[in-house]
Design an enzyme around this catalytic site. Structure first.
Site, short mmCIF file in Angstrom:
data_model
loop_
_atom_site.label_atom_id
_atom_site.label_comp_id
_atom_site.label_asym_id
_atom_site.label_seq_id
_atom_site.Cartn_x
_atom_site.Cartn_y
_atom_site.Cartn_z
N SER A 102 22.15 18.52 -14.09
CA SER A 102 22.50 19.03 -15.32
C SER A 102 22.82 17.97 -15.99
CB SER A 102 23.23 20.84 -15.79
OG SER A 102 23.04 20.59 -17.06
N ASP A 243 18.78 17.46 -22.06
CA ASP A 243 20.04 17.04 -20.47
C ASP A 243 19.12 16.84 -19.20
OD1 ASP A 243 19.43 19.01 -20.57
OD2 ASP A 243 21.52 19.56 -18.67
N ASP A 245 18.27 18.19 -16.70
CA ASP A 245 17.76 18.89 -15.91
C ASP A 245 16.08 19.32 -17.24
OD1 ASP A 245 19.62 20.14 -16.85
OD2 ASP A 245 19.36 21.55 -14.91
N ASP A 247 17.34 21.82 -19.31
CA ASP A 247 17.67 22.98 -19.67
C ASP A 247 18.52 23.17 -21.70
OD1 ASP A 247 19.94 22.27 -19.41
OD2 ASP A 247 20.28 23.83 -17.54
#
EC number: 5.4.2.10
Length: 451
Positions: A102, A243, A245, A247
């Site tokens: 993340s 960020d 990834d 999400d």
């Protein structure tokens, strides 16, 4: 064996804490645990990753583990975490695996698991997977041979399919809106600019050249300064930061002011209430959300339900209560009608759609929330449970709560993974919040000193 799963999967330094051997073991255990209910067909797993160099190594280990357990694998390559969840559901797969840490720096990586339907795992399933990892480490498990070994296929159009899904959720074109998007040199790089352009926005993409090493490197939702400057430089209506990834979604106004997840939730809640889609006029947030959000929602007649910290707990409440919107101050926003997990690109689209529909600036929309000053002190302790529960600490917390009344809030929370007690105080002014937080922190230090 220590606890493997944190608040969002298994995470650690790639090739040190999170080794290929551990990734393989987790994949085997996940295949056995998540596909054990139906033996009539080989299990199917979807595997994706973000742009970290170590993702290539860990992907190979995860695929080896899954196929050695008899699962067929669809590799989708570099995609956002919510895209992997979406494709897991679309493919009717038994499980999904996302390799990402993340917002963490590049040396870290992680394993996020999804059950059938693209849903995050409850604690009970994670505990069963951990038990299976431990059991497989000491007892040989029965391996399939011949035709029983899983096969691997690559899905080449997963990003296109995901983008079309995202754009299809937006009720208003974004024509006339200019946005700067910070892709964090991560999984958003090939998805976010395309989705925003297809929805009609004029897009300036920054930090959209991942090389495997530069993910989250002074960019993305945790490093917002470059985005703020770029929005002003390009004369954009807003900026959006994701960020690694993708999400998360954190926004920036035309003047460079940050709009965090609390404010984004408020904007979307009012839009959904107006459209009649905010179930029971209720929003779900964590205990870390600013008191200003609760006060703003109360003034608008919207109920706020609080959960523990972690988007997984927001998701659990949304699913259990059949609610339509929730999220975290960090920018994880969940809209169950369109996604099974927090989706930064989806959030960005709907935020801009609200701007396009109302003709109002992001600053004007965000002004519904007046944020109270918030001070967070992480106190190192010898025993985090004792540090939080000591009578002197509780007495100081009660004194502070009486002193602040309805104009402030105290949150005392032992860390789930570190020897820390987190002291968070909100008050009408920053000096008041800091003074109260320091008083409580001093009592915590005294109650459980470090060695």
């Amino acid at each position: 064996m220590g606890r493997l799963f944190g608040t969002d999967g298994v995470r650690g330094r790639a090739n040190a804490d999170l080794t290929p051997e551990l990734a393989l073991a987790v994949a085997v255990a996940a295949a056995h645990t998540l596909a054990e209910s139906d033996k009539s067909h080989p299990p199917l797993a979807v595997v994706g990753r973000d742009t970290r160099a170590s993702g290539e190594m860990l992907e190979a280990a995860v695929v080896a583990g899954l196929t050695s357990a008899g699962a067929n694998v669809v590799r989708v390559g570099v995609l956002p975490t919510p895209a992997v969840a979406f494709l897991t559901a679309e493919a009717k797969a038994d499980l999904g695996v996302m390799l990402s840490a993340s917002h963490n720096p590049m040396p870290d990586n992680g394993i996020k698991l999804f059950a059938a339907g693209g849903h995050k795992l409850p604690d009970e399933i994670e505990m069963r997977i951990e038990a299976a990892v431990e059991a497989n480490a000491t007892t040989a498990w029965e391996r399939p041979i011949g035709a029983g070994v899983g096969r691997v296929h690559d899905l080449l159009d997963g990003a296109d399919h995901y983008v079309q899904h995202l754009v299809g959720t937006v009720g208003h074109r974004l024509d006339g809106i200019k946005v700067v998007v910070d892709c964090a040199n991560g999984a958003a790089a090939e998805v976010a600019p395309v989705a925003y352009r297809e929805a009609g926005a004029e897009v300036v993409a920054i930090y959209a050249e991942p090389d495997g090493l530069n993910i989250n490197d002074d960019c993305g939702s945790n490093h917002i300064d470059a985005l703020r400057a770029a929005v002003v430089e390009h004369g954009a209506h807003l900026g959006i930061a994701h960020d690694g990834d993708a999400d998360r979604c954190v926004a920036v106004t035309a003047d460079g002011d940050v709009v965090d997840g609390d404010q984004v939730m408020a904007i979307l809640a009012l839009a959904m209430r107006e459209a009649g889609t905010l179930t029971r006029d209720t929003l779900v947030a964590t205990v870390m959300s600013n008191l200003g959000l609760r006060l703003a929602m109360s003034a608008e007649g919207i109920r706020l339900v609080e959960t523990k910290v972690g988007d997984r707990y927001v998701l659990e409440e949304l699913r259990a209560s059949g609610l339509a919107l929730g999220g975290e101050q960090s920018g994880h926003i969940v809209m169950p009608a369109y996604a099974t997990t927090g989706d930064g690109v989806l959030t960005g689209l709907h935020l801009m759609a609200r701007m396009a529909h109302t003709g109002r600036s992001l600053a004007e929309l965000a002004s519904v929330v007046t944020k109270l000053p918030q001070v967070l002190i992480n106190v190192p302790v010898g025993d985090r449970t004792a540090g939080a529960a000591a009578p002197a600490v509780r007495a100081e917390v009660e004194r502070a709560e009486a002193e602040l009344g309805e104009t402030g809030r105290v949150l005392l929370r032992p860390s789930g993974t570190e020897p820390l007690v987190r002291v968070m105080v909100e008050a009408a002014t920053e000096p008041t919040a800091r003074a109260v937080a320091e008083r409580i922190a001093e009592q915590v230090r005294a109650a459980s000193p470090t060695a």
